[in-house]
Design an enzyme around this catalytic site. Structure first.
Site, PDB file in Angstrom:
ATOM      1  N   TYR A   1      -3.545  -8.269  17.881  1.00  0.00           N
ATOM      2  CA  TYR A   1      -4.592  -8.071  16.873  1.00  0.00           C
ATOM      3  C   TYR A   1      -4.849  -9.374  16.111  1.00  0.00           C
ATOM      4  CZ  TYR A   1      -3.762  -2.892  16.330  1.00  0.00           C
ATOM      5  OH  TYR A   1      -3.650  -1.543  16.453  1.00  0.00           O
TER       6      TYR A   1
ATOM      7  N   GLU B   1     -25.498   6.565  20.050  1.00  0.00           N
ATOM      8  CA  GLU B   1     -26.084   7.759  20.677  1.00  0.00           C
ATOM      9  C   GLU B   1     -25.628   7.884  22.125  1.00  0.00           C
ATOM     10  OE1 GLU B   1     -30.418   7.819  21.590  1.00  0.00           O
ATOM     11  OE2 GLU B   1     -30.438   5.754  20.864  1.00  0.00           O
TER      12      GLU B   1
ATOM     13  N   CYS C   1      -5.334  -7.272   5.854  1.00  0.00           N
ATOM     14  CA  CYS C   1      -6.623  -6.592   6.076  1.00  0.00           C
ATOM     15  C   CYS C   1      -7.762  -7.079   5.172  1.00  0.00           C
ATOM     16  CB  CYS C   1      -6.490  -5.089   5.834  1.00  0.00           C
ATOM     17  SG  CYS C   1      -4.900  -4.395   6.216  1.00  0.00           S
TER      18      CYS C   1
ATOM     19  N   GLU D   1      -8.144 -11.640  16.272  1.00  0.00           N
ATOM     20  CA  GLU D   1      -9.048 -11.587  15.121  1.00  0.00           C
ATOM     21  C   GLU D   1      -9.266 -12.981  14.539  1.00  0.00           C
ATOM     22  OE1 GLU D   1      -8.364  -7.030  13.471  1.00  0.00           O
ATOM     23  OE2 GLU D   1      -7.382  -8.656  12.403  1.00  0.00           O
TER      24      GLU D   1
ATOM     25  N   ARG E   1       0.215 -15.386  26.834  1.00  0.00           N
ATOM     26  CA  ARG E   1       1.124 -15.446  27.991  1.00  0.00           C
ATOM     27  C   ARG E   1       0.829 -14.388  29.047  1.00  0.00           C
ATOM     28  NH1 ARG E   1       6.735 -13.352  25.073  1.00  0.00           N
ATOM     29  NH2 ARG E   1       5.990 -11.286  24.513  1.00  0.00           N
TER      30      ARG E   1
ATOM     31  N   TYR F   1      -3.876  -2.957  -8.607  1.00  0.00           N
ATOM     32  CA  TYR F   1      -2.611  -2.325  -8.185  1.00  0.00           C
ATOM     33  C   TYR F   1      -1.626  -2.235  -9.348  1.00  0.00           C
ATOM     34  CZ  TYR F   1      -3.443  -1.493  -3.286  1.00  0.00           C
ATOM     35  OH  TYR F   1      -3.898  -0.957  -2.111  1.00  0.00           O
TER      36      TYR F   1
ATOM     37  N   CYS G   1      -1.435  -5.994   3.212  1.00  0.00           N
ATOM     38  CA  CYS G   1      -2.829  -5.616   3.455  1.00  0.00           C
ATOM     39  C   CYS G   1      -3.772  -6.261   2.449  1.00  0.00           C
ATOM     40  CB  CYS G   1      -2.969  -4.093   3.417  1.00  0.00           C
ATOM     41  SG  CYS G   1      -4.661  -3.560   3.651  1.00  0.00           S
TER      42      CYS G   1
ATOM     43  N   HIS H   1     -31.298   8.593  17.247  1.00  0.00           N
ATOM     44  CA  HIS H   1     -32.049   7.584  17.981  1.00  0.00           C
ATOM     45  C   HIS H   1     -32.887   6.727  17.048  1.00  0.00           C
ATOM     46  CE1 HIS H   1     -33.907   5.936  21.555  1.00  0.00           C
ATOM     47  NE2 HIS H   1     -35.098   6.111  21.013  1.00  0.00           N
TER      48      HIS H   1
ATOM     49  N   SER I   1       0.822  -1.219   0.000  1.00  0.00           N
ATOM     50  CA  SER I   1       0.000   0.000   0.000  1.00  0.00           C
ATOM     51  C   SER I   1       0.853   1.265   0.000  1.00  0.00           C
ATOM     52  CB  SER I   1      -0.891   0.020   1.235  1.00  0.00           C
ATOM     53  OG  SER I   1      -1.647  -1.155   1.310  1.00  0.00           O
ATOM     54  N   GLY I   2       1.882   1.300   0.834  1.00  0.00           N
ATOM     55  CA  GLY I   2       2.701   2.503   0.964  1.00  0.00           C
ATOM     56  C   GLY I   2       3.541   2.751  -0.276  1.00  0.00           C
TER      57      GLY I   2
ATOM     58  N   THR J   1      -1.985   0.105   7.545  1.00  0.00           N
ATOM     59  CA  THR J   1      -1.992   0.472   6.131  1.00  0.00           C
ATOM     60  C   THR J   1      -2.203   1.976   5.883  1.00  0.00           C
ATOM     61  OG1 THR J   1      -2.774  -1.702   5.589  1.00  0.00           O
ATOM     62  CG2 THR J   1      -3.154  -0.012   3.927  1.00  0.00           C
TER      63      THR J   1
ATOM     64  N   LYS K   1      -8.607 -10.922   5.380  1.00  0.00           N
ATOM     65  CA  LYS K   1      -9.041 -11.086   6.776  1.00  0.00           C
ATOM     66  C   LYS K   1     -10.467 -10.588   6.953  1.00  0.00           C
ATOM     67  CE  LYS K   1      -8.928  -7.825   9.335  1.00  0.00           C
ATOM     68  NZ  LYS K   1      -7.887  -7.205  10.139  1.00  0.00           N
TER      69      LYS K   1
ATOM     70  N   GLY L   1       3.647 -11.708  16.628  1.00  0.00           N
ATOM     71  CA  GLY L   1       4.303 -10.475  16.217  1.00  0.00           C
ATOM     72  C   GLY L   1       4.877 -10.560  14.819  1.00  0.00           C
TER      73      GLY L   1
HETATM   74  P1  NDP Z   1       1.276  -7.925  18.140  1.00  0.00           P
HETATM   75  O1  NDP Z   1       2.624  -7.394  18.364  1.00  0.00           O
HETATM   76  O2  NDP Z   1       0.093  -7.042  18.207  1.00  0.00           O
HETATM   77  O3  NDP Z   1       0.992  -9.128  19.134  1.00  0.00           O
HETATM   78  C1  NDP Z   1       1.898 -10.176  19.308  1.00  0.00           C
HETATM   79  C2  NDP Z   1       1.350 -11.071  20.399  1.00  0.00           C
HETATM   80  O4  NDP Z   1       2.162 -12.217  20.528  1.00  0.00           O
HETATM   81  C3  NDP Z   1       1.324 -10.384  21.744  1.00  0.00           C
HETATM   82  O5  NDP Z   1       0.172 -10.826  22.421  1.00  0.00           O
HETATM   83  C4  NDP Z   1       2.609 -10.885  22.395  1.00  0.00           C
HETATM   84  O6  NDP Z   1       2.530 -10.949  23.793  1.00  0.00           O
HETATM   85  C5  NDP Z   1       2.668 -12.289  21.859  1.00  0.00           C
HETATM   86  N1  NDP Z   1       4.020 -12.823  21.801  1.00  0.00           N
HETATM   87  C6  NDP Z   1       5.119 -12.219  21.292  1.00  0.00           C
HETATM   88  N2  NDP Z   1       6.187 -13.057  21.392  1.00  0.00           N
HETATM   89  C7  NDP Z   1       5.740 -14.181  21.970  1.00  0.00           C
HETATM   90  C8  NDP Z   1       6.369 -15.394  22.343  1.00  0.00           C
HETATM   91  N3  NDP Z   1       7.659 -15.608  22.130  1.00  0.00           N
HETATM   92  N4  NDP Z   1       5.600 -16.345  22.931  1.00  0.00           N
HETATM   93  C9  NDP Z   1       4.282 -16.134  23.141  1.00  0.00           C
HETATM   94  N5  NDP Z   1       3.656 -15.015  22.818  1.00  0.00           N
HETATM   95  C10 NDP Z   1       4.367 -14.040  22.228  1.00  0.00           C
HETATM   96  O7  NDP Z   1       1.397  -8.656  16.737  1.00  0.00           O
HETATM   97  P2  NDP Z   1       0.346  -9.214  15.733  1.00  0.00           P
HETATM   98  O8  NDP Z   1       1.100 -10.280  15.030  1.00  0.00           O
HETATM   99  O9  NDP Z   1      -0.955  -9.557  16.362  1.00  0.00           O
HETATM  100  O10 NDP Z   1       0.084  -7.960  14.773  1.00  0.00           O
HETATM  101  C11 NDP Z   1       1.166  -7.236  14.196  1.00  0.00           C
HETATM  102  C12 NDP Z   1       0.761  -5.858  13.825  1.00  0.00           C
HETATM  103  O11 NDP Z   1      -0.076  -5.902  12.696  1.00  0.00           O
HETATM  104  C13 NDP Z   1      -0.049  -5.118  14.880  1.00  0.00           C
HETATM  105  O12 NDP Z   1       0.759  -4.459  15.799  1.00  0.00           O
HETATM  106  C14 NDP Z   1      -0.848  -4.164  14.055  1.00  0.00           C
HETATM  107  O13 NDP Z   1      -0.149  -2.967  13.921  1.00  0.00           O
HETATM  108  C15 NDP Z   1      -0.988  -4.843  12.722  1.00  0.00           C
HETATM  109  N6  NDP Z   1      -2.358  -5.355  12.542  1.00  0.00           N
HETATM  110  C16 NDP Z   1      -3.416  -4.481  12.554  1.00  0.00           C
HETATM  111  C17 NDP Z   1      -4.702  -4.949  12.404  1.00  0.00           C
HETATM  112  C18 NDP Z   1      -5.844  -4.002  12.451  1.00  0.00           C
HETATM  113  O14 NDP Z   1      -5.624  -2.800  12.317  1.00  0.00           O
HETATM  114  N7  NDP Z   1      -7.071  -4.465  12.661  1.00  0.00           N
HETATM  115  C19 NDP Z   1      -4.975  -6.363  12.208  1.00  0.00           C
HETATM  116  C20 NDP Z   1      -3.817  -7.189  12.236  1.00  0.00           C
HETATM  117  C21 NDP Z   1      -2.561  -6.679  12.390  1.00  0.00           C
HETATM  118  P3  NDP Z   1       2.850  -9.684  24.744  1.00  0.00           P
HETATM  119  O15 NDP Z   1       1.622  -8.829  24.717  1.00  0.00           O
HETATM  120  O16 NDP Z   1       3.075 -10.316  26.068  1.00  0.00           O
HETATM  121  O17 NDP Z   1       4.046  -9.033  24.184  1.00  0.00           O
END
Ligand code: NDP
Length: 451
Positions: free
Chosen positions: A177, A439, A47, A181, A198, A98, A42, A434, A14-15, A310, A50, A261
């Site tokens: 996220y 509201e 996105c 989701e 965790r 695209y 995305c 309403h 996208s970017g 995005t 999903k 992550g």
């Molecule tokens: P996040 O960074 O949001 O979440 C990662 C999760 O995995 C956290 O709960 C983290 O725990 C956990 N985690 C990390 N390392 C480990 C490990 N070694 N063992 C067990 N658990 C672990 O990443 P996502 O992959 O969910 O999403 C990435 C990014 O994508 C988001 O930050 C967001 O910006 C974007 N996104 C946006 C969406 C939207 O706008 N609707 C939808 C999907 C993605 P802890 O909290 O303890 O660190």
């Protein structure tokens, strides 16, 4: 010195596509290289597919509600193969869009992997080399799995759109996220979903009350959510994978998905070799204008690990073009970005959580949680949350948090008011629409607490 191009963009998400198109429209000679599918995370594996899966997963609930409203309907079976075929046809269509955006704007495209040979030179996997006055890195990120016994067998979010058949059961690791989701999506599609997180509560960093309600509703909806629990190891067994967890349990799941992550795509690109500074996670370090420490190289989007969304990458791309090609230095404002998380229930949020706001200043909290009319009539126990965090001193609404069907749509509009600096009194003098759920945002008269 004459360059082959004014701008060489690496990455067709996208970017990157937006920056390439807008720069070309300004008369710049632009090239773009993409080694995978145009549209990026995305459009191809994030996105868009999903959200289409969210829609698909919500129909059983709609059909059950329809029965409560007097319709003689039954859900029948979900045909994953039919849905997946249609989904991929749609992604092919979007990828085509695209590609044609770039073509119609005279951006030269290369279906190849690009690396940076020097501050003004890009080398492609085809062996070709091109020079450019400016190089823009927009290579995004990718899912990462922790290194633990058996994790090589686990899936990541990219795989969720490609199942031959839906698994009977899945374990999802993570509480962010993506984990939350997909827990909702797969649960809605009839997969037996277990989620291990965790920490103490999913969606760390967001408003606690909202997180709590979402988790409660996810559990009520049938997701087997285990907080304070992580995976220790997994091994293939008959019918799936045996997973050992930190709580001592051992269970077999047909599939395991890590949503633990994402990591910026910077390795093997020649960035460090040309002196581009990378951060601790491997992200490209940029200033407010998306410029790296090598003046001819810029970076936007997830590869810079600022706000990984995005629309933010698109804005960073636009600001880059304003700065570099229009002589109008422009920084992206990363403050008060509204966002939606398509959990079930959906979450829309802008601004500070109650917890973060209370650390900053004295606040009032206005919140109401109730059963919305449509679902309540259908006999569902689902609750929604409407919440405003208000500064005691300036009266400004510092945060707005909505957990409700359609929360993503609502927060886009509430986000305008919050971004404009609306006060609680501005909300109050707006007449309620309403009967709606939202509201409540303009009818909450008494704070539930002050902090
Ligand atoms: P996040 O960074 O949001 O979440 C990662 C999760 O995995 C956290 O709960 C983290 O725990 C956990 N985690 C990390 N390392 C480990 C490990 N070694 N063992 C067990 N658990 C672990 O990443 P996502 O992959 O969910 O999403 C990435 C990014 O994508 C988001 O930050 C967001 O910006 C974007 N996104 C946006 C969406 C939207 O706008 N609707 C939808 C999907 C993605 P802890 O909290 O303890 O660190």
């Amino acid at each position: 010195m004459a360059f082959d191009y004014d701008l060489f963009v690496i990455g067709g998400g996208s970017g990157g596509v937006r920056a390439a198109r807008v720069a070309a429209a300004e008369g710049a000679k632009v090239a773009l290289a993409e080694d995978d599918r145009y549209g990026g995370t995305c459009v191809i594996r994030g996105c868009v597919p999903k959200k289409l899966m969210v829609f698909a997963s919500e129909y059983p609930g709609h059909i059950a509600d329809a029965q409560s409203y007097g319709w003689d309907v039954t859900a029948g079976d979900f045909d994953w193969t039919a849905f997946r075929t249609k989904l991929h046809a749609e992604l092919d269509r979007l990828e085509g869009v695209y590609r044609s955006i770039l073509k119609n704007n005279s951006v030269e495209t290369f279906d190849a992997r690009a690396t940076i040979a020097d501050a003004h030179t890009v080398e492609l996997s085809t062996g070709e080399r091109f020079t450019a006055k400016h190089i823009l890195v927009a290579t995004g990120g990718r899912p990462v799995k922790p290194d633990l016994p058996g994790s090589e067998h686990a899936l990541v979010s990219d795989d969720m759109f490609h199942f031959d058949k839906l698994p009977g059961s899945i374990l999802i690791i993570g509480g962010g996220y993506i984990a939350s989701e997909f827990a909702g999506i797969l649960n809605g599609l009839g997969v037996d979903v277990t989620q291990y997180y965790r920490g103490a509560q999913i969606l760390r960093g967001f408003d606690e009350e909202a997180r709590g309600l979402i988790a409660d509703e996810m559990i009520a909806g049938g997701i087997d959510l285990h907080l304070g629990t992580n995976i220790v190891s997994m091994e293939p067994v008959e019918g799936g994978y045996k997973v050992k967890a930190t709580n001592g349990s051992e269970n077999v799941f047909e599939q395991v998905m890590f949503a633990t992550g994402r990591s910026p795509n910077t390795s093997g690109m020649g960035l460090e070799e040309v002196g581009v500074k990378l951060g601790r996670k491997g992200e490209i370090v940029v200033d407010g204008y998306s410029q790296t420490n090598v003046p001819s190289i810029y970076a936007i989007g997830d590869v810079t690990d600022r706000v990984n969304l995005t629309p933010v990458a698109i804005r960073e791309g636009m600001a880059f073009v304003e700065t570099v090609f229009k002589g109008n230095p422009t920084q992206v404002d990363h403050d008060l970005i509204p966002t939606a998380i398509f959990t079930q229930p959906e979450f829309g949020t802008v601004g500070l959580s109650e917890e973060d706001a209370a650390k900053q200043e004295k606040i009032e909290v206005y919140a109401t949680s109730f059963k919305p009319m449509q679902q309540s009539f259908a006999g569902r126990a689902d609750r929604v949350l409407m919440k405003l965090i208000v500064s005691q001193e300036s009266r400004k609404v510092l945060g707005c948090h909505i957990v409700a069907p359609g929360a993503g749509e609502m927060i886009q509009l509430a986000g305008i008011a919050v971004k404009m600096g609306a006060t609680k009194e501005d909300f109050d003098r707006t007449v309620a629409v309403h009967p709606t759920m939202s509201e409540e945002l303009v009818t909450m008269k008494v704070p539930v607490r002050s902090a």
